[in-house]
Design a protein around this motif. Structure first.
Motif, PDB file in Angstrom:
ATOM      1  N   ASN A  61       0.860  -1.178   0.000  1.00  0.00           N
ATOM      2  CA  ASN A  61       0.000   0.000   0.000  1.00  0.00           C
ATOM      3  C   ASN A  61       0.900   1.234   0.000  1.00  0.00           C
ATOM      4  O   ASN A  61       1.839   1.355   0.794  1.00  0.00           O
ATOM      5  CB  ASN A  61      -0.924  -0.012   1.217  1.00  0.00           C
ATOM      6  CG  ASN A  61      -1.912   1.131   1.174  1.00  0.00           C
ATOM      7  OD1 ASN A  61      -1.546   2.293   1.341  1.00  0.00           O
ATOM      8  ND2 ASN A  61      -3.173   0.815   0.914  1.00  0.00           N
TER       9      ASN A  61
ATOM     10  N   ALA B 270       0.660   4.079   1.083  1.00  0.00           N
ATOM     11  CA  ALA B 270       0.798   4.852   2.319  1.00  0.00           C
ATOM     12  C   ALA B 270       2.040   4.450   3.102  1.00  0.00           C
ATOM     13  O   ALA B 270       2.545   5.225   3.920  1.00  0.00           O
ATOM     14  CB  ALA B 270      -0.441   4.675   3.190  1.00  0.00           C
ATOM     15  N   THR B 271       2.530   3.251   2.860  1.00  0.00           N
ATOM     16  CA  THR B 271       3.717   2.771   3.572  1.00  0.00           C
ATOM     17  C   THR B 271       4.971   3.543   3.155  1.00  0.00           C
ATOM     18  O   THR B 271       5.918   3.664   3.934  1.00  0.00           O
ATOM     19  CB  THR B 271       3.894   1.260   3.300  1.00  0.00           C
ATOM     20  OG1 THR B 271       2.667   0.602   3.590  1.00  0.00           O
ATOM     21  CG2 THR B 271       5.002   0.662   4.143  1.00  0.00           C
TER      22      THR B 271
ATOM     23  N   THR C 265       4.829   6.855   1.756  1.00  0.00           N
ATOM     24  CA  THR C 265       3.955   7.950   1.321  1.00  0.00           C
ATOM     25  C   THR C 265       4.694   9.094   0.635  1.00  0.00           C
ATOM     26  O   THR C 265       4.082   9.878  -0.084  1.00  0.00           O
ATOM     27  CB  THR C 265       3.121   8.462   2.514  1.00  0.00           C
ATOM     28  OG1 THR C 265       2.081   9.301   2.022  1.00  0.00           O
ATOM     29  CG2 THR C 265       3.979   9.220   3.519  1.00  0.00           C
TER      30      THR C 265
ATOM     31  N   TRP D  25      -3.234   5.587  -3.547  1.00  0.00           N
ATOM     32  CA  TRP D  25      -3.962   6.632  -2.821  1.00  0.00           C
ATOM     33  C   TRP D  25      -4.367   7.750  -3.772  1.00  0.00           C
ATOM     34  O   TRP D  25      -3.595   8.143  -4.652  1.00  0.00           O
ATOM     35  CB  TRP D  25      -3.101   7.182  -1.671  1.00  0.00           C
ATOM     36  CG  TRP D  25      -3.216   6.302  -0.460  1.00  0.00           C
ATOM     37  CD1 TRP D  25      -2.762   5.019  -0.346  1.00  0.00           C
ATOM     38  CD2 TRP D  25      -3.871   6.612   0.775  1.00  0.00           C
ATOM     39  NE1 TRP D  25      -3.088   4.502   0.883  1.00  0.00           N
ATOM     40  CE2 TRP D  25      -3.770   5.462   1.599  1.00  0.00           C
ATOM     41  CE3 TRP D  25      -4.540   7.726   1.271  1.00  0.00           C
ATOM     42  CZ2 TRP D  25      -4.317   5.413   2.889  1.00  0.00           C
ATOM     43  CZ3 TRP D  25      -5.071   7.683   2.555  1.00  0.00           C
ATOM     44  CH2 TRP D  25      -4.958   6.532   3.353  1.00  0.00           C
TER      45      TRP D  25
ATOM     46  N   CYS E 289      -7.359   3.816  -2.132  1.00  0.00           N
ATOM     47  CA  CYS E 289      -7.709   4.469  -0.872  1.00  0.00           C
ATOM     48  C   CYS E 289      -7.842   5.958  -1.150  1.00  0.00           C
ATOM     49  O   CYS E 289      -6.957   6.528  -1.752  1.00  0.00           O
ATOM     50  CB  CYS E 289      -6.628   4.264   0.175  1.00  0.00           C
ATOM     51  SG  CYS E 289      -6.518   2.566   0.788  1.00  0.00           S
TER      52      CYS E 289
ATOM     53  N   ASP F  65      -8.471  -5.056   8.349  1.00  0.00           N
ATOM     54  CA  ASP F  65      -7.152  -4.468   8.600  1.00  0.00           C
ATOM     55  C   ASP F  65      -6.732  -4.858  10.012  1.00  0.00           C
ATOM     56  O   ASP F  65      -7.355  -4.435  10.989  1.00  0.00           O
ATOM     57  CB  ASP F  65      -7.227  -2.942   8.448  1.00  0.00           C
ATOM     58  CG  ASP F  65      -5.857  -2.274   8.631  1.00  0.00           C
ATOM     59  OD1 ASP F  65      -5.064  -2.728   9.491  1.00  0.00           O
ATOM     60  OD2 ASP F  65      -5.583  -1.284   7.932  1.00  0.00           O
TER      61      ASP F  65
ATOM     62  N   GLN G 249      -5.619  -6.120   4.850  1.00  0.00           N
ATOM     63  CA  GLN G 249      -4.480  -5.228   5.071  1.00  0.00           C
ATOM     64  C   GLN G 249      -3.790  -5.595   6.378  1.00  0.00           C
ATOM     65  O   GLN G 249      -4.456  -5.909   7.371  1.00  0.00           O
ATOM     66  CB  GLN G 249      -4.947  -3.769   5.136  1.00  0.00           C
ATOM     67  CG  GLN G 249      -5.607  -3.300   3.826  1.00  0.00           C
ATOM     68  CD  GLN G 249      -6.015  -1.836   3.860  1.00  0.00           C
ATOM     69  OE1 GLN G 249      -6.389  -1.314   4.897  1.00  0.00           O
ATOM     70  NE2 GLN G 249      -5.940  -1.175   2.715  1.00  0.00           N
TER      71      GLN G 249
ATOM     72  N   GLU H 109      -2.352  -6.530   1.495  1.00  0.00           N
ATOM     73  CA  GLU H 109      -1.674  -5.233   1.451  1.00  0.00           C
ATOM     74  C   GLU H 109      -0.962  -4.944   2.763  1.00  0.00           C
ATOM     75  O   GLU H 109      -1.547  -5.067   3.834  1.00  0.00           O
ATOM     76  CB  GLU H 109      -2.702  -4.109   1.234  1.00  0.00           C
ATOM     77  CG  GLU H 109      -3.190  -3.973  -0.174  1.00  0.00           C
ATOM     78  CD  GLU H 109      -4.024  -2.703  -0.361  1.00  0.00           C
ATOM     79  OE1 GLU H 109      -3.995  -1.810   0.519  1.00  0.00           O
ATOM     80  OE2 GLU H 109      -4.718  -2.623  -1.385  1.00  0.00           O
TER      81      GLU H 109
ATOM     82  N   GLU I  48       0.115  -1.997   4.831  1.00  0.00           N
ATOM     83  CA  GLU I  48      -0.161  -0.561   4.911  1.00  0.00           C
ATOM     84  C   GLU I  48       0.283  -0.056   6.273  1.00  0.00           C
ATOM     85  O   GLU I  48      -0.312  -0.393   7.294  1.00  0.00           O
ATOM     86  CB  GLU I  48      -1.664  -0.297   4.724  1.00  0.00           C
ATOM     87  CG  GLU I  48      -2.009   1.186   4.714  1.00  0.00           C
ATOM     88  CD  GLU I  48      -3.508   1.447   4.835  1.00  0.00           C
ATOM     89  OE1 GLU I  48      -4.031   2.245   4.064  1.00  0.00           O
ATOM     90  OE2 GLU I  48      -4.155   0.856   5.735  1.00  0.00           O
TER      91      GLU I  48
END
Lengths: 273, 273
Positions: free
Chosen positions: B10, B12-13, B15, B37, B64, B177, B202, B245, B247
């Motif tokens: 993901n 965001a990991t 970012t 994202w 996301c 998640d 997730q 995922e 994240e």
């Protein structure tokens, strides 16, 4: 406030005060009951604390706290059981029939949350006869899931209730603390299901932003996001007739003059109905 | 890893990376899928992002995110619906069939959590035909109760599932998640009940102490307290065959070299089984 015994100030709200000072504060503010903490009672002395409360004409609504059962190590486990037996005796000596339990987080070094839950049930089973002998009820408190890893794997009222229901109702009940359970979609039906298992109703508000120390993120009633009246009505409808404890962990409130804190607690109290 | 499509990173990991950089990172580390994202996609351009992912041979496991439906004000509500319709179209353009929803916290200025929940259900009802037209499933994500007031009043997988079950399974599912739901005593039965409603799995770990910004308190798999294998096994048994995922929201990880992060993610991945 039909049905409830009235307001109680949990000592943690004014944690810098010793027992005698907290008792006197309650008297000054016409607060008829107090929730005591074992650390404070130990410093003041058990007999002296009991005598001071009695002389002041105050009720003791609960003693905080027992618990922290989640040890796999036999010695640590035996020590926890012994400490909880002492806490039960202290509650009786202080004239309260309620010992609040914070059951414990994950077993140190382990990730098996089921193991932690089984250790808690086993420990309570050992304590039930002692509690019955002393006329004290153990109050299983569900703590907010933010504390699940390190303080309490019992995260919802329904879960606390399922645990309590394994034991006699005169020995094991549940604590409803708004701060910990307000978010739960099953809260109101779980309160109804709890019925006479409810041994304590504690209130404080959920405030944002959370402080760096999550433990201290509680606010005066009305300063946060919790919708108190439906919860209070459900607790009343369930048949709970005890005191309502205001218990707030918050550094700013701890640093405030205690008389100011007690005045705010008293003034805000009607907002929970 | 029987049954799963494989690892997905993901975005965001990592970012700080833009879409093209994150895609190239996945390729370098043999990670077969990416969760994108919207903010990053908007900066890179929708068509350019889709083209870059396709050229790299990567799958897009999810987009996301949509959500934030809890507005009582009609204009704010209409804006949220319009934004979510756009998000559905973006998901389809990016080649993913999954749009993750963070549904929203309490209505601004209101404490009525039931109102917030009803607004979410009503908004999803409006989006269902749009999602079906685009072949995209809305993934209702339960967020940890620590975010209930300000980000998402849907706090448990079971609650997300009860909400999703009001709509056709080809339009509305749930996200599992680990960070948000690991503490829940009903998690494993709720995963079984979810069955083919699970649209995304997730993973990241629950670490202590929590940072000052609770949003960023996530860790690499293995650095915290979550017991992953039983959760992964339950998700597999429920029939989920999509990507898994990773994240992670964590400032230290965001500040680390992305190749180091991707290497750690890949190395730790087997620990969830």
């Amino acid at each position: 406030m039909t049905g409830f015994a009235g307001l109680s100030l949990n000592q943690a709200t004014v944690t810098k005060l010793e027992v005698a000072e907290a008792v006197d504060l309650c008297v000054r503010h016409d607060i008829p009951a107090i929730g005591l903490w074992r650390e404070h009672v130990a410093r003041a002395g058990l007999a002296a604390s009991a005598a001071h409360v009695k002389a002041a004409g105050l009720q003791v609504s609960s003693l905080c706290r027992g618990g922290f059962f989640t040890h796999a190590d036999p010695n640590a486990r035996a020590a926890a059981i012994a400490d909880n037996k002492a806490a039960i005796a202290e509650a009786a000596a202080l004239g309260t029939d309620t010992l609040v339990l914070v059951s414990g987080g994950l077993v140190p070094g382990r990730r098996d949350i089921g193991l932690a839950r089984r250790l808690i049930a086993d420990a309570i089973a050992e304590l039930v006869p002692v509690a019955q002998d002393h006329g004290v009820r153990l109050g299983v408190e569900a703590l907010h899931p933010v504390f699940a890893a390190d303080r309490c794997v019992i995260s919802r009222l329904g879960e606390a209730l399922d645990l309590a229901a394994q034991f006699p109702a005169d020995a094991v009940g549940v604590v409803v603390d708004t701060y910990h359970v307000w978010w739960d979609a099953s809260l109101l039906p779980d309160i109804a299901r709890a019925g006479d298992r409810i041994v304590s109703y504690q209130v404080c508000d959920w405030i944002l932003p959370l402080p760096a120390d999550t433990l201290l993120g509680r606010g005066h009633v009305g300063d946060g996001h919790i919708d108190f009246p439906p919860i209070t009505a459900a607790v009343a409808a369930a048949g709970y007739t005890g005191h309502i404890e205001v218990e707030i962990f918050n550094q700013t409130i701890w640093d405030a003059p205690p008389d100011e804190t007690a005045a705010t607690v008293t003034k805000r109290f009607p907002q929970i109905f």
